[in-house]
Design an enzyme around this catalytic site. Structure first.
Site, PDB file in Angstrom:
ATOM      1  N   ASP A  25     -74.994  60.714 -32.511  1.00  0.00           N
ATOM      2  CA  ASP A  25     -75.738  61.625 -31.628  1.00  0.00           C
ATOM      3  C   ASP A  25     -75.205  61.747 -30.203  1.00  0.00           C
ATOM      4  OD1 ASP A  25     -77.467  61.982 -33.705  1.00  0.00           O
ATOM      5  OD2 ASP A  25     -78.911  60.478 -33.016  1.00  0.00           O
ATOM      6  N   ASP A  49     -78.835  52.283 -27.626  1.00  0.00           N
ATOM      7  CA  ASP A  49     -79.716  52.216 -28.790  1.00  0.00           C
ATOM      8  C   ASP A  49     -79.494  50.903 -29.522  1.00  0.00           C
ATOM      9  OD1 ASP A  49     -80.512  54.771 -28.206  1.00  0.00           O
ATOM     10  OD2 ASP A  49     -79.990  55.624 -30.156  1.00  0.00           O
ATOM     11  N   ARG A  68     -88.168  56.175 -21.960  1.00  0.00           N
ATOM     12  CA  ARG A  68     -87.553  55.108 -22.774  1.00  0.00           C
ATOM     13  C   ARG A  68     -86.785  54.088 -21.935  1.00  0.00           C
ATOM     14  NH1 ARG A  68     -85.226  58.181 -28.202  1.00  0.00           N
ATOM     15  NH2 ARG A  68     -87.119  59.337 -28.623  1.00  0.00           N
TER      16      ARG A  68
END
Ligand SMILES: *[C@@H]1O[C@H](CO)[C@@H](O)[C@H](O)[C@H]1NC(C)=O
Length: 389
Positions: free
Chosen positions: A187, A215, A267
């Site tokens: 991504d 991530d 986040r």
């Protein structure tokens, strides 16, 4: 709203806090000379003006769930220098970063000959027992593919500027075991962990990527994310793959001494299933929220400095209801400092989940009033040519 009965929100409009900090600012300044403003990780190596001659000593400086990275060093350690910024994803040339990080299978300590801008043509798959050390040099990995730590363990990433990472189609690439493998579409994250363990990400500057900055996914655990500077990003840090991947319930991540902002939206981190100890970080505003989660996540937010944005959402936390997991949602705030009216919605009652660190992982969390000083040199450091960083 059902959630209100489970939580208590603390909002702080106490401007006295800011005034008191100002009064003590000169005292903080003098701490700097005595070394008190250096955090425990930095103090372990930055005090040594000869750090260049003892680079692998850095491995003894980590704290938190990664533990000490001492499995990365030893007599058989290979010292590898990147001399060539080019990239060939399938047939990497000796001298390139990909050759050192994917092909060399023994313990390897990677440094860089000079300042470099590296444009990776495919994600870089980092082998187990690899340290990438950008100290003293200006290394950018940017404007295309970025880092992936896939099914490997004992990785140190230090002092690299990673930005403008872009999504990549599936394709063949040199794998972490020195064999070409097929990698699916990605991504566009700066650093992506997939089924990785014992990873230490320290003093990197991460910004402006197509998806997220960091991530931690698919059963990755024992991770410390420290001293990084995250800025200019929508989705900053994801801990836990997706709502269906419950193997992440064993995930343990320490997030310490990082600087989030300016211009981060959400986040910081977003947590699914696992446990995060988030301590002594500086939050320079947010848009949607700073820390959030779903699927019964567990958080100890300890002695962070949350500076709410001047206008907009003052609430630090965000919570996604998920079937059956409402009661298990554990967000606790201990010793955090809130400025500009920041609010934290904590789980009401229950026990604060403690990290249960072992002797290799434990560190003393500082009082939140020192957070500005302890995070002042977050991100890739500028080191003088001759002495200290
Ligand atoms: C994580 O660290 C703990 C403590 O050192 C260890 O017992 C455990 O096996 C590690 N887990 C993984 C998946 O490496």
């Amino acid at each position: 709203m059902a959630s209100q009965s489970f939580n208590s929100t603390l909002c702080h409009f106490v401007f006295a806090v800011a005034i008191i900090l100002n009064i003590f600012a000169p005292a903080l300044g003098s701490d700097q000379t005595s070394g008190l403003s250096m955090n425990v990780i930095d103090k372990c190596w930055r005090m040594n003006s000869e750090w260049r001659r003892h680079r692998p000593q850095l491995a003894t400086c980590s704290v938190g769930y990664a533990g000490k990275m001492t499995d990365n060093i030893g007599k058989d350690l290979v010292h590898y220098k990147v001399t060539d910024p080019s990239d060939d994803p399938i047939n990497p040339k000796p001298g390139t970063l990909r050759y050192g990080a994917s092909i060399i299978q023994s313990r390897v300590w990677i440094t860089f000959q000079r300042d470099m801008h590296i444009k990776l043509l495919k994600p870089l798959l980092v082998s187990s027992f690899t340290a990438i050390d950008g100290r003293g040099i200006n290394v950018h990995i940017s404007h295309n593919a970025c880092l992936m730590i896939y099914k490997s363990t004992n990785i140190i990433i230090h002092g690299i500027r990673i930005h403008h990472c872009k999504a990549q189609p599936a394709g063949m690439v040199m794998g972490p075991e020195g064999k070409v493998i097929q990698v699916g579409q990605v991504d566009g994250d700066a650093i992506r962990l997939v089924s990785a363990s014992n990873v230490w990400i320290d003093h990197n500057t991460l910004y402006d990527c197509q998806d997220g900055l960091l991530d931690v996914t698919r059963g990755s655990t024992n991770v410390t994310i420290s001293n990084n500077w995250f800025r200019n990003q929508d989705k900053v840090m994801l801990l836990g793959h997706d709502d269906g991947y419950d193997r992440d319930k064993n995930m343990k991540v320490t997030v310490v001494y990082n600087h989030f902002g300016p211009n981060c939206n959400q986040r910081m981190p977003r947590i699914r299933f696992g446990y995060a100890h988030v301590a002594n970080n500086l939050y320079q505003g947010w848009m949607q929220y700073a820390i959030g989660g779903s699927m019964g996540p567990s958080l100890k937010s300890e002695a962070n400095l949350f500076i709410a944005p001047t206008s907009g959402n003052k609430e630090v936390t965000w919570r996604k209801e998920s079937n059956g997991n409402m009661g298990k949602w554990e967000f606790h705030s201990v010793g955090d400092v809130f400025e500009n009216g920041a609010c934290f919605t904590a789980t009401k009652g229950g026990r604060v989940p403690t990290p249960y660190y072992n002797s290799q992982q434990i560190f003393k969390v500082a009082d939140a009033k020192y957070v500005r000083a302890l995070t002042r040199s977050s991100g890739a450091l500028r080191c003088s040519k001759t002495s200290r960083c």
